[in-house]
Scaffold this active site. Structure first.
Site, mmCIF file in Angstrom:
data_model
loop_
_atom_site.group_PDB
_atom_site.id
_atom_site.type_symbol
_atom_site.label_atom_id
_atom_site.label_comp_id
_atom_site.label_asym_id
_atom_site.label_seq_id
_atom_site.Cartn_x
_atom_site.Cartn_y
_atom_site.Cartn_z
ATOM 1 C CB ILE A 111 18.350 -24.352 11.493
ATOM 2 C CG1 ILE A 111 18.279 -24.282 9.996
ATOM 3 C CG2 ILE A 111 19.180 -23.012 12.001
ATOM 4 C CD1 ILE A 111 17.812 -23.013 9.229
ATOM 5 N N GLY A 112 18.243 -27.751 11.416
ATOM 6 C CA GLY A 112 17.218 -28.857 11.314
ATOM 7 C C GLY A 112 17.912 -29.805 10.034
ATOM 8 C CG PHE A 126 15.985 -37.586 1.126
ATOM 9 C CD1 PHE A 126 16.406 -38.772 1.131
ATOM 10 C CD2 PHE A 126 14.635 -37.084 0.903
ATOM 11 C CE1 PHE A 126 15.524 -40.108 0.776
ATOM 12 C CE2 PHE A 126 13.813 -38.194 0.758
ATOM 13 C CZ PHE A 126 13.946 -39.522 0.574
ATOM 14 C CG ASP A 184 5.999 -34.590 1.926
ATOM 15 O OD1 ASP A 184 5.074 -35.165 2.465
ATOM 16 O OD2 ASP A 184 7.288 -34.553 2.295
ATOM 17 C CB THR A 232 22.191 -31.424 7.182
ATOM 18 O OG1 THR A 232 22.280 -32.793 7.575
ATOM 19 C CG2 THR A 232 22.142 -30.511 8.593
ATOM 20 N N GLY A 238 16.401 -33.471 7.619
ATOM 21 C CA GLY A 238 15.108 -34.383 7.169
ATOM 22 C C GLY A 238 15.800 -35.620 6.754
#
Length: 372
Positions: A9-10, A14, A132, A16, A12
């Site tokens: 579903i996505g 670093f 972040d 999955t 980044g």
């Protein structure tokens, strides 16, 4: 702990992210019927391990994503580190902004900002900094609740003023949301989360980054020079007077005079609206914050105030990638050191290093392996 991996579903920089569910017949009653699993290769799993450690020490809060544990696995010949988290069916706050045509109505901005502030108040009271905060890291659930996610870059706050300003080799966060003290002085303490929240509010109101400049978006070096200089982000005229005043308390160059999360929770922009649909109790959260934090009760308390509570751990470069909107430095025992001069430091932030994993959309059974 047996579970089954679902569709991706996505992803980044670093990790999955995939859907996950307990294996049929599993006796582990602590796992919900649907989860999200963040996975990374063993060689780049430090951020996931840090996220697990931080979430474990912070504890449970209605405005913070829940973690159900971590685990190693072998899949398709690769060793992976997996972090099991709450599944947010509503996507991120960035998704919500897009769904509303690029801008959110002010009542929604007020409600979401209040939820994030409640989460940050709890995190800061526990002695940690998120590092972040941005729209992509605020997730939504079926009941409308918003929760802070992605603690991979989080750190302990520093105990003393000397520890805050010592020459450390670290630069972490998303450039468009970084605070002046982070750029200039390598300072990552609770006030930097408040600056980032201000940037998020601007983006909710306008659909554009607080530093809305094409040159800044294409040149991280020039962006960081602007952030570290005398310029302040623009405050949207479309916001109410209360909203503009709220942002003026977030966008204070001196972190010692920037308002805290606890102070901002009493601001008229977010105060008096408890309709967060998250089942949280403001009184309990504020009592917890008061017990664990020495935050000032009004702006006049700032001159002698130190907002930090613990020393950060060691650091080394995990990834610095201009293509991914991230500049990260975290870990242990690394040999790469960014010079302390802001201009020299920023010049060395660029590399093509990138970590990306991919998985089949089929469900994959994952089991705990004690050999790890």
């Amino acid at each position: 702990m047996d579970w089954v991996r679902g569709e991706k579903i996505g992803h980044g920089s670093f990790a999955t992210i995939s859907k996950a569910k307990p294996k049929k017949g599993s006796s582990d009653k602590a796992l919900p019927p649907l989860m999200a699993v963040k996975s990374s290769q063993g060689s780049s799993s430090e951020t996931l391990k840090n996220e697990k450690r931080v979430l474990g020490r912070i504890g449970t809060c209605p405005q913070i994503i829940r973690c159900f544990g971590d685990q190693n696995s072998f899949e398709n010949g690769e060793k992976l580190h997996n972090l099991l988290l709450e599944y947010a069916s509503g996507g991120s706050l960035a998704d919500q902004v897009k769904l509303h045509g690029g801008k959110l109505p002010e009542p929604d901005i007020r409600r979401h900002t209040r939820a994030v502030l409640k989460g940050l108040s709890f995190v800061h009271a526990k002695g940690f900094v998120h590092c972040d905060i941005k729209l992509q890291n605020i997730l939504f659930f079926d009941n409308g609740a918003a929760k802070i996610a992605d603690f991979g870059l989080a750190k302990e706050a520093s105990k003393t003023e000397e520890a805050k300003t010592e020459h450390r080799c670290e630069l972490r966060g998303t450039p468009l949301y970084m605070s002046p003290e982070s750029v200039n002085d390598n300072e990552y303490e609770p006030p930097c989360d408040i600056w980032a929240l201000g940037c998020a509010v601007v983006e909710m109101a306008t659909g554009k980054p607080a530093w809305n400049n094409r040159e800044a978006e294409s040149n991280i070096w020039k962006l960081l020079v602007r952030i570290g200089g005398e310029e302040l982000p623009g405050i949207p005229e479309e916001l109410s007077e209360e909203g503009r005043d709220f942002l003026s308390k977030c966008f204070v160059k001196d972190p010692r005079r920037r308002w805290t999360a606890e102070m901002l929770l009493n601001h008229a922009f977010v105060g008096g609206d408890d309709d967060d649909d998250d089942g949280s109790d403001d009184t309990v959260l504020l009592e917890e914050a008061n017990r664990l934090s020495a935050s000032p009760r009004c702006p006049f308390d700032f001159p002698e105030w130190v907002s930090c509570t613990s020393e950060p751990h060691d650091s080394h470069v995990v990834e610095i990638s201009p293509e991914s909107d991230y500049v990260f430095l975290y870990g242990s025992g690394g040999s790469t050191c960014i010079p302390f001069s802001p201009s020299d430091r920023v010049r060395q932030l660029f590399t093509d290093a990138k970590s990306c994993c991919s998985f089949s959309d089929d469900w994959v059974t994952v089991r705990n392996n004690n050999s790890f």
